[in-house]
Design an enzyme around this catalytic site. Structure first.
Site, short mmCIF file in Angstrom:
data_model
loop_
_atom_site.label_atom_id
_atom_site.label_comp_id
_atom_site.label_asym_id
_atom_site.label_seq_id
_atom_site.Cartn_x
_atom_site.Cartn_y
_atom_site.Cartn_z
N LYS A 20 0.86 -1.18 0.00
CA LYS A 20 0.00 0.00 0.00
C LYS A 20 0.89 1.22 0.00
O LYS A 20 2.05 1.17 0.46
CB LYS A 20 -0.88 0.02 1.26
CG LYS A 20 -2.11 0.90 1.11
CD LYS A 20 -3.23 0.14 0.43
CE LYS A 20 -4.47 0.96 0.27
NZ LYS A 20 -5.55 0.12 -0.27
P1 NAD Z 1 -13.52 7.82 -3.19
O1 NAD Z 1 -12.53 8.85 -2.84
O2 NAD Z 1 -13.98 7.70 -4.59
O3 NAD Z 1 -14.84 8.02 -2.30
C1 NAD Z 1 -14.80 8.13 -0.91
C2 NAD Z 1 -16.20 8.49 -0.40
O4 NAD Z 1 -16.17 8.48 1.04
C3 NAD Z 1 -16.67 9.90 -0.80
O5 NAD Z 1 -18.06 9.87 -1.04
C4 NAD Z 1 -16.36 10.72 0.45
O6 NAD Z 1 -17.20 11.87 0.59
C5 NAD Z 1 -16.67 9.71 1.54
N1 NAD Z 1 -16.03 10.05 2.81
C6 NAD Z 1 -14.75 10.47 3.02
N2 NAD Z 1 -14.55 10.74 4.31
C7 NAD Z 1 -15.71 10.47 4.95
C8 NAD Z 1 -16.15 10.58 6.29
N3 NAD Z 1 -15.32 11.00 7.24
N4 NAD Z 1 -17.42 10.22 6.58
C9 NAD Z 1 -18.27 9.79 5.61
N5 NAD Z 1 -17.92 9.68 4.32
C10 NAD Z 1 -16.65 10.02 3.99
O7 NAD Z 1 -12.90 6.44 -2.62
P2 NAD Z 1 -13.26 4.95 -3.09
O8 NAD Z 1 -12.30 4.56 -4.14
O9 NAD Z 1 -14.73 4.83 -3.34
O10 NAD Z 1 -12.85 4.13 -1.77
C11 NAD Z 1 -13.75 3.99 -0.69
C12 NAD Z 1 -13.22 2.91 0.24
O11 NAD Z 1 -13.11 1.69 -0.46
C13 NAD Z 1 -11.84 3.16 0.86
O12 NAD Z 1 -11.81 2.65 2.17
C14 NAD Z 1 -10.91 2.36 -0.03
O13 NAD Z 1 -9.73 1.99 0.66
C15 NAD Z 1 -11.79 1.17 -0.33
N6 NAD Z 1 -11.41 0.46 -1.54
C16 NAD Z 1 -11.41 1.07 -2.75
C17 NAD Z 1 -11.08 0.35 -3.89
C18 NAD Z 1 -11.18 0.95 -5.28
O14 NAD Z 1 -11.02 0.20 -6.26
N7 NAD Z 1 -11.46 2.22 -5.43
C19 NAD Z 1 -10.70 -1.00 -3.77
C20 NAD Z 1 -10.70 -1.60 -2.51
C21 NAD Z 1 -11.07 -0.85 -1.41
#
Ligand code: NAD
Length: 394
Positions: free
Chosen positions: A85
């Protein structure tokens, strides 16, 4: 598992922890200095693999924990990678697009010797996207020649895979469907709540909506909304795209609710898809949903997990629930190596096959050993990593 203290120690220790200061010229002529990390946890099963996040709360401990989760995630779904990571401690919303590009390129300049298609392959995570990956590929290729396989999650135009953008959310939706089935609930007309409507939350909602499920509560860092009739997902996605902060706030035809009310919603499934540590001891006690699908990484604190289990909840753990992204990243890497590209239905079908097998293996193990699904996933994953470690020798 009785694997012995030496293997145990090996499995909890990251292989390499890289921390670099990244200095860039800001638009106003000043110098900005940011901390960048790349932590490579384990490569017994293949090259290191894991996302890159840009967030003000990024720190070494967090990246360490997330790197090890990647080792277990790739093992639980059986794709040939280890875990890593990375991240930069920065609030990208305070930077211009030019500053973010300079930051990204400078970071690659400092870590390019530690990454590579057969060494360590970054991907998007919180606040990074296809554009970030395209810059990384371009910068890395300046040092090492044309190397599309150095990152995944790239835009289609620059060697990305069809289906990658929605893959994590699609996997979350599939795990929700299968989890509900285990509980005797049909996904069609099932209700669910999603925290975080970014890449993962919005794609999970799109796929669940295609399956006939109803999103009744949604929230992000700016607040929470409910609509018992069900949100129109297409309209919500379009709203978030146009919103200056990419938030669900100000969406018409719904009511504002508190975060407490959000977690206590009487829904069939709760999907935390934002950041880690959001389900605390306090939150866990109020959760009414029988199924929790961990779309985010590490959304449930250990004490909270115990409370959820004591209340008989079915928790699909992050290392299984959000493994769709890394699975299609694997497909992207395979396509890059072959210079031969697949159509989206093929990608989605292959993804479903891999996740279905993993979900069933975890479920079977949980039932046979009378374990919760998180412990069962870890058992399966540690067993795989342990076997490869022993077979490869010292
Ligand atoms: P992103 O940046 O596209 O979206 C994040 C979302 O979370 C946004 O809507 C934001 O407003 C919200 N958010 C941020 N802080 C917050 C808070 N304090 N309270 C409530 N909402 C909050 O990110 P993503 O790619 O959708 O990733 C989301 C999660 O999924 C993360 O934990 C990431 O590690 C995990 N993840 C993502 C992927 C991927 O392919 N994108 C893969 C595996 C895991």
């Amino acid at each position: 598992m009785d694997i012995g203290s030496s293997i145990e120690r090996l499995l909890v220790s990251p292989t390499r922890e890289v921390k670099v200061p990244i200095a860039i010229e800001m638009d106003n002529g000043s110098v900005g200095v940011f901390d960048g990390y790349r932590i490579q946890h384990n490569c017994a099963r293949g090259p290191f693999k894991g996302g890159l996040r840009y967030h003000p709360e990024v720190n070494q401990d967090e990246i360490n924990a997330l790197a090890s989760l990647m080792t277990w995630k790739t093992a639980v779904v059986g794709i040939p990678y280890g875990g890593a990571k990375g991240g930069i401690t920065v609030d990208p919303r305070k930077l211009s697009i030019g500053e973010i590009q300079r930051l990204t390129r400078k970071f690659v300049g400092q870590i390019h010797m530690f990454i590579g298609p057969n060494i360590d392959i970054p991907a998007p995570d919180v606040n990074t996207d296809g554009q970030t990956m395209a810059w990384i590929m371009d910068e890395y290729s300046k040092f090492h020649g044309f190397s599309p396989g150095v990152v995944t999650g790239k835009p289609i135009e620059v060697y990305g895979s069809k289906g990658r953008e929605g893959a994590t959310g699609r996997g979350v939706a599939l795990c929700t469907q299968w989890g509900l089935k285990e509980l005797g609930i049909n996904v069609k007309n099932a209700s669910y709540a999603v925290q975080g409507f970014g890449n993962v939350g919005s794609w999970a909602s799109r796929v669940l909506s295609d399956m006939g499920a109803k999103l009744v509560a949604v929230g992000d860092e700016f607040g929470y909304l409910k609509n018992p009739e069900g949100f129109d997902i297409k309209a919500l996605v379009a709203h978030v795209k146009k919103h200056p902060q990419h938030s669900v706030m100000d969406f018409k035809g719904c009511d504002r609710i508190s975060v407490e009310e959000f977690f206590a919603m009487d829904v069939d499934a709760l999907i935390p898809a934002a950041l880690g540590g959001v389900i605390t001891e306090k939150t866990a006690g109020s959760i009414r949903a029988p199924l929790i699908v961990e779309a985010a990484n590490g959304p449930t604190k250990p004490e909270a997990h115990k409370i959820l289990l004591s209340k008989g909840k079915f928790v699909v753990p992050d290392i299984l629930a959000n493994a769709g992204g890394v699975t299609v990243s694997y497909f992207e890497w395979v396509q890059n190596a072959q210079c031969f590209y697949w159509e989206e239905p093929e990608v989605n079908q292959k993804l479903e096959t891999i996740l279905y097998k993993a979900f069933n293996e975890v479920n079977k193990m949980a039932k046979a050993a009378k374990l919760d699904h998180r412990t069962a996933s870890f058992l399966l994953a540690i067993r795989e990593v342990g076997k490869s470690t022993v077979l490869r020798g010292l």
